[in-house]
Design a protein around this motif. Structure first.
Motif, PDB file in Angstrom:
ATOM      1  N   VAL A 518       0.790  -1.367  -0.002  1.00  0.00           N
ATOM      2  CA  VAL A 518       0.056  -0.113  -0.229  1.00  0.00           C
ATOM      3  C   VAL A 518       0.419   1.100   0.276  1.00  0.00           C
ATOM      4  O   VAL A 518       0.789   2.403  -0.035  1.00  0.00           O
ATOM      5  N   PHE A 519       2.420   0.871   0.674  1.00  0.00           N
ATOM      6  CA  PHE A 519       2.830   2.320   0.899  1.00  0.00           C
ATOM      7  C   PHE A 519       3.790   2.630  -0.254  1.00  0.00           C
ATOM      8  O   PHE A 519       4.478   3.290  -1.195  1.00  0.00           O
ATOM      9  N   SER A 520       4.033   1.284  -1.533  1.00  0.00           N
ATOM     10  CA  SER A 520       4.777   1.766  -3.009  1.00  0.00           C
ATOM     11  C   SER A 520       3.480   1.879  -3.047  1.00  0.00           C
ATOM     12  O   SER A 520       4.146   3.262  -4.769  1.00  0.00           O
ATOM     13  N   GLY A 521       2.459   1.126  -3.507  1.00  0.00           N
ATOM     14  CA  GLY A 521       1.602   1.987  -4.615  1.00  0.00           C
ATOM     15  C   GLY A 521       1.179   3.149  -4.219  1.00  0.00           C
ATOM     16  O   GLY A 521       0.970   4.219  -5.184  1.00  0.00           O
ATOM     17  N   LEU A 522       1.374   3.382  -3.144  1.00  0.00           N
ATOM     18  CA  LEU A 522       0.733   5.199  -2.939  1.00  0.00           C
ATOM     19  C   LEU A 522       2.549   6.323  -3.458  1.00  0.00           C
ATOM     20  O   LEU A 522       1.508   6.559  -3.978  1.00  0.00           O
ATOM     21  N   LEU A 523       2.576   5.942  -3.167  1.00  0.00           N
ATOM     22  CA  LEU A 523       3.852   6.862  -3.457  1.00  0.00           C
ATOM     23  C   LEU A 523       4.583   6.484  -5.493  1.00  0.00           C
ATOM     24  O   LEU A 523       4.753   8.063  -6.045  1.00  0.00           O
ATOM     25  N   SER A 524       3.970   5.616  -6.479  1.00  0.00           N
ATOM     26  CA  SER A 524       4.206   5.548  -7.325  1.00  0.00           C
ATOM     27  C   SER A 524       3.040   6.476  -7.973  1.00  0.00           C
ATOM     28  O   SER A 524       3.263   6.781  -8.775  1.00  0.00           O
ATOM     29  N   ALA A 525       1.765   6.830  -6.869  1.00  0.00           N
ATOM     30  CA  ALA A 525       0.919   7.291  -7.860  1.00  0.00           C
ATOM     31  C   ALA A 525       1.282   8.931  -7.300  1.00  0.00           C
ATOM     32  O   ALA A 525       1.481   9.324  -8.434  1.00  0.00           O
ATOM     33  N   ALA A 526       1.830   8.951  -5.849  1.00  0.00           N
ATOM     34  CA  ALA A 526       2.361   9.918  -5.645  1.00  0.00           C
ATOM     35  C   ALA A 526       3.771  11.035  -7.376  1.00  0.00           C
ATOM     36  O   ALA A 526       3.150  12.186  -7.630  1.00  0.00           O
ATOM     37  N   LEU A 527       3.821   9.927  -7.171  1.00  0.00           N
ATOM     38  CA  LEU A 527       5.739  10.071  -8.492  1.00  0.00           C
ATOM     39  C   LEU A 527       4.679  10.668  -9.552  1.00  0.00           C
ATOM     40  O   LEU A 527       5.349  11.558 -10.273  1.00  0.00           O
ATOM     41  N   LYS A 528       3.914   9.962 -10.158  1.00  0.00           N
ATOM     42  CA  LYS A 528       3.141   9.806 -11.624  1.00  0.00           C
ATOM     43  C   LYS A 528       2.663  11.051 -11.372  1.00  0.00           C
ATOM     44  O   LYS A 528       2.541  12.287 -12.147  1.00  0.00           O
ATOM     45  N   ARG A 529       1.605  11.615 -10.078  1.00  0.00           N
ATOM     46  CA  ARG A 529       0.928  12.779  -9.922  1.00  0.00           C
ATOM     47  C   ARG A 529       2.542  13.843 -10.427  1.00  0.00           C
ATOM     48  O   ARG A 529       1.807  15.515 -10.954  1.00  0.00           O
ATOM     49  N   SER A 530       3.495  13.835  -9.276  1.00  0.00           N
ATOM     50  CA  SER A 530       4.543  14.646  -9.640  1.00  0.00           C
ATOM     51  C   SER A 530       4.588  15.058 -10.426  1.00  0.00           C
ATOM     52  O   SER A 530       4.821  16.361 -10.929  1.00  0.00           O
ATOM     53  N   GLN A 531       5.404  14.542 -11.840  1.00  0.00           N
ATOM     54  CA  GLN A 531       5.772  14.110 -12.602  1.00  0.00           C
ATOM     55  C   GLN A 531       5.049  14.867 -13.678  1.00  0.00           C
ATOM     56  O   GLN A 531       5.231  15.682 -14.726  1.00  0.00           O
TER      57      GLN A 531
END
Length: 534
Positions: A518-531
């Motif tokens: 769940v933490f890896s998924g959250l940060l992956s989505a956050a990274l996509k949003r950031s980029q």
């Protein structure tokens, strides 16, 4: 014969004994040894479950339902093991056991005393925890000189006599301050703490000097001279930008070899390459994302230490640093517009109890849902996500948890049925491991890549199933259920880049090289949003 490494602390509390203990465990594990760790807490609480986070920090939950000191979290993360509630020994639990035995007549008419009855109980618990391991670390909480500390030091002294010199090592961890005016290390506080330790019959075999920066050879020689510890047995744990560097620092100084030889254990080469790779990924990220941490105890970051570490573990696997933006939920209640200025890539709504600040936490959920900010709610955070959905999507005015409003017209979260007859606070919540069934085709299933997971719990309240059909019809997805009883464990939203909340606490099983999905998924989505926002 058990092999015990007993760690004491001096000069001041919170000097870093827990990290030193966990680091020693990591070093010995890297040598192929089977290592256990025990935390001794001198307070009179039976366990940490009823303690305020502002006083104690996070309550760590073991697989078998123990509510323990947060240092057990450090041990589990560094050693990559699962510890039992018996690995946390408190004065309260020891005295309770002694008194119960006296009431049952087990002492056969003896006058029950601190020595031998209390110290015998302490020794019994330590030896039970050490059974079957190559070495067991025993961290004695508090600071040498504290009066409540004394029974444990006496028990440790007796263990040295009973087990023998070759089976026991005393390591003293103490602060060496740096005097700013002269840029000089002052060893006198450490000297006094060792003298105090000797007064109780314990001479340390090694010292780990904690300091702001690396000690010079002259200071180490001085410590050796005035503590009667050979300079080759004086080690230095200085401040670093990540606690995960401490095992590497201590191993470089030879602490692992010292302990293996001193305890007559095999001194195999340390296998720390995976650990070094993790530290490198953690401290040399390629990207950064801003993660809002919304809760009510944010002034004391240790209240959420396992979640912080779980985010770091996930970040290292993605070479991405989670920049944590701490959000006091009471501030949000006063100024909800503040969320617009934070430029968040993700939002976490944190665990907690009680009414204070909850409307601000609900507003953080609403903000993440409406603005498509990747969202993770944990335990209380999931319950408040359900409340927010009921109010603002279903239109159920006044919807709430009965914990927060017993008179709510729409109790979408209520007390779990098995909690209705509970009349004691300590150790009575839904605690420890429960198996969770994950629904195929869900976001949770794509993260776990499995239809089953076992996660740790700590709660009394849960989603009211009577309201579930309406919520599901309005778009809420239940993607995780308890397998032994029909209870909601995971919720998510389909029309959102990442919106997921769990009744369980995934952070307690996160490890440096094994981040929780769940933490890896959250940060992956956050990274996509950031980029995408660049």
């Amino acid at each position: 014969m058990p092999k015990l490494i007993i760690i004491t602390g001096g000069v001041m509390s919170s000097v870093g004994k827990g990290i030193v203990t966990a680091s020693i465990g990591r070093i010995l594990r890297s040598k192929g040894l089977n290592v256990n760790a025990v935390k001794v807490d001198p307070y009179l609480n039976v366990d940490a479950g009823t303690m305020n986070p502002y006083q104690h920090g996070e309550v760590f939950v073991t697989f078998d339902g123990g509510e323990t000191d947060l240092d057990l979290g450090h041990y589990e993360r560094f050693l990559d093991v699962e510890l039992s509630k018996r690995n946390n020994i408190t004065s309260g639990s020891v005295y309770l056991s002694v008194i119960e035995k006296e009431r049952r007549g087990e002492y056969l008419g003896q006058t029950v005393q601190l020595i031998p009855h209390v110290t015998d109980e302490i020794k019994k618990r330590i030896l039970e925890a050490a059974d079957g391991y190559d070495a067991t670390l025993v961290e004695i909480g508090g600071t040498v000189g504290d009066y409540e500390h004394l029974p444990f030091l006496e028990a440790a002294r007796q263990l040295r006599l009973e087990l023998g010199f070759e089976n026991t090592v005393f390591i003293h961890v103490a602060w060496v301050p740096l005097l700013p005016a002269t840029e000089e290390f002052k060893t006198k506080p450490l000297q006094h703490s060792v003298a105090e330790l000797r007064r109780y019959g314990v001479q340390p075999d090694a010292i780990v000097a904690r300091s702001q920066r690396p000690l010079d050879a002259g200071t180490i020689k001085k410590i050796s001279l005035y503590t009667s510890v050979p300079h080759t047995s004086v080690f230095n744990s200085y401040d670093v930008d990540s606690v995960y560097k401490v095992p590497l620092i201590l191993e470089q100084q030879g602490l692992g070899t010292f302990l293996a030889r001193r305890l007559e254990l095999p001194d195999k080469p340390s296998q720390l390459e995976d650990w070094r790779n993790f530290v490198d990924a953690l401290t040399n990220p390629l990207n950064t994302v801003r993660v809002g941490m919304c809760g009510k105890y944010v002034e004391l970051k240790d209240s959420y230490i396992s979640i912080v570490e779980a985010l770091r573990h996930a970040g290292a696997s993605l070479r991405t640093r989670p920049e944590l933006v701490w959000i006091n939920s009471e501030d949000v209640e006063r100024r909800p517009e503040m969320l617009d200025k934070l430029e968040l890539d993700a939002m976490v709504v944190l665990p907690g109890f009680g009414r204070r600040g909850t409307e601000g936490m609900i507003e953080c959920v609403r903000y993440a849902r409406v603005n498509k900010v990747p969202f993770l709610g944990i335990c209380f955070g999931m319950q408040l996500a359900v409340v927010e959905f009921a109010r603002n999507v279903l239109g159920l005015r006044g919807a709430n948890s009965t914990e927060l409003d017993p008179e709510t017209p729409h109790p979408v979260v209520h007390l779990a049925p098995e909690q209705l007859d509970v009349d004691k606070m300590g150790g009575t919540m839904i605690l420890g491991n429960r198996e969770v069934e994950i629904v195929r085709g869900s976001l949770a299933h794509s993260l776990y890549n499995s239809e089953r997971t076992v996660e740790r719990h700590r709660h009394r309240y849960e989603v009211n199933l009577e309201y579930l059909p309406k919520m599901v019809e309005a778009g809420l997805v239940v993607s995780g259920w308890r397998t032994d009883i029909r209870r909601v464990e995971i919720i998510e939203l389909r029309d959102h880049p990442f919106f997921l909340a769990t009744q369980f606490h995934p952070e307690f099983k996160s490890r440096p090289n094994k981040p929780r999905p769940v933490f890896s998924g959250l940060l992956s989505a956050a990274l996509k949003r950031s980029q995408e926002s660049r």
